[in-house]
Motif scaffolding. Structure first.
Motif, short mmCIF file in Angstrom:
data_model
loop_
_atom_site.label_atom_id
_atom_site.label_comp_id
_atom_site.label_asym_id
_atom_site.label_seq_id
_atom_site.Cartn_x
_atom_site.Cartn_y
_atom_site.Cartn_z
N VAL A 181 63.63 35.80 51.09
CA VAL A 181 64.09 34.62 49.61
C VAL A 181 63.35 35.12 48.47
O VAL A 181 64.16 35.08 47.39
CB VAL A 181 63.55 33.26 50.21
N ASN A 184 65.42 38.01 47.16
CA ASN A 184 66.93 37.77 46.79
C ASN A 184 66.80 36.18 46.23
O ASN A 184 67.92 35.36 46.46
CB ASN A 184 67.87 37.67 48.09
N TYR A 185 65.74 35.74 45.47
CA TYR A 185 65.44 34.46 45.19
C TYR A 185 66.69 33.83 44.03
O TYR A 185 67.27 32.78 44.65
CB TYR A 185 64.61 34.26 44.20
N ILE A 188 69.63 33.23 46.82
CA ILE A 188 69.57 32.22 47.91
C ILE A 188 69.56 30.68 46.87
O ILE A 188 69.94 29.68 47.40
CB ILE A 188 68.10 32.45 48.30
#
Length: 333
Positions: A181, A184-185, A188
């Motif tokens: 997460v 790839n904030y 997501i």
């Protein structure tokens, strides 16, 4: 750099997790009483809040990835934060519960909640390897497979669950989820915020019902279909709860939750001792686990006293460190 808003999101999630931890340990008193309407409600609530430790592990994976320290700095700061607190609180519990001090510290069993540190220590030690092995689209399926495999290997072939060094695999998926997460904030966040609440609520109640039935089967031997606590059903349920908590933490400001999050570590360390004394006081007063007041009063007293103790400790430490001209942020972060 971590933005102020991002820090507050994390603190709100920590606050929800620590509230859930205290609820778990408060409601678990239902196991000491016969099934009744009150103990049934305690069981139902208990079954809904076991996401707490997985969420803490997930947050840990997120935070240490976000900070991206050099390896030596990483181990130094993690050790400075965790080891003194763990050793100190383990000695306190070992003395209070009349357990061998050294054995309790080495085996993470001075108190039931301190097994959390066993997972954390091994995950932190293996973090440089984990981020190399579990990356890209492969990360989450591989970590989930490894976590499920840990429970599925027959003990007579390889008693992996008896080996303390492998205990981190109980929480591997959640730790890798936090890492993923963080990496790839934005993606997501976009996916999570696009999910319809109505579908999430429906899925939540379906899995909550199944898990409550499993709890009834486990604790009261009622003949319902049962799921083991490591099964994919539990993991899906926790993920649904993670999504709700993530969405709430982003969408709503809450100064109260922010403050609770600030002291969540201290509350976690001290609350079982406070709860034990509170339960004894309630039983002495004639209030037992068959009464609603046992759980409500027990939670309020335990949480309030634990918060106050954590605040006092943090304030004292802050004062000492400031007088020694040491930056407190360097100690705690």
């Amino acid at each position: 750099m971590i933005s102020h808003f991002r820090v507050q999101e994390i603190q709100r999630m920590r606050a929800i997790a620590i509230i859930a931890v205290v609820l778990i340990h408060t409601t678990m008193a239902f196991t000491k009483a016969e099934l009744s309407p009150v103990t049934f409600l305690a069981l139902i609530l208990d079954s809904a809040v076991h996401f707490a430790v997985p969420l803490f592990i997930c947050i840990s994976g997120f935070v240490i990835t976000l900070k991206a320290y050099p390896i030596f700095t990483f181990y130094y700061r993690r050790g400075l934060r965790i080891i003194p607190a763990y050793v100190g609180i383990s000695i306190l519990y070992a003395l209070c519960y009349h357990k061998p001090v050294i054995d309790s510290v080495l085996h993470f069993n001075a108190a039931y909640h301190l097994s959390f540190f066993r997972y954390l220590v091994f995950l932190y030690l293996l973090y440089p390897l984990i981020i190399k092995v579990f990356h890209g689209w492969f990360a989450l399926p591989a970590a989930l497979f490894m976590q499920l495999l840990y429970y599925e290997i027959p003990a007579d072939i390889f008693p992996i669950r008896e080996i303390e060094a492998f205990s981190f695999m109980r929480m591997l998926f959640y730790f890798v989820l936090g890492i993923y997460v963080c990496q790839n904030y934005k993606k997501i966040q976009k996916i999570v915020m696009s999910l319809h609440n109505s579908l999430l609520v429906l899925a939540f109640f379906i899995f909550w019902g199944l898990i409550s039935m499993s709890w009834l089967h486990s604790y009261y031997q009622l003949q319902y279909p049962s799921m083991e606590s490591y099964s994919i059903g539990f993991i899906i349920f926790y993920l649904i709860e993670f999504i709700f908590i993530f969405k709430y933490s982003i969408a709503f400001e809450s100064p109260i939750l922010n403050k609770i999050g600030d002291y969540s570590f201290g509350i976690f360390l001290i609350h079982p001792l406070v709860l034990q004394k509170t339960n004894k006081l309630l039983l002495y007063s004639g209030i037992d686990p068959t009464q609603v007041g046992f759980y409500i009063i027990g939670f309020i007293i335990t949480f309030s006293v634990s918060y106050f103790a954590a605040w006092c400790w943090n304030s004292s430490l802050h004062y000492v460190l400031e007088n020694e001209r040491l930056p407190t942020s360097q100690f705690w972060k």
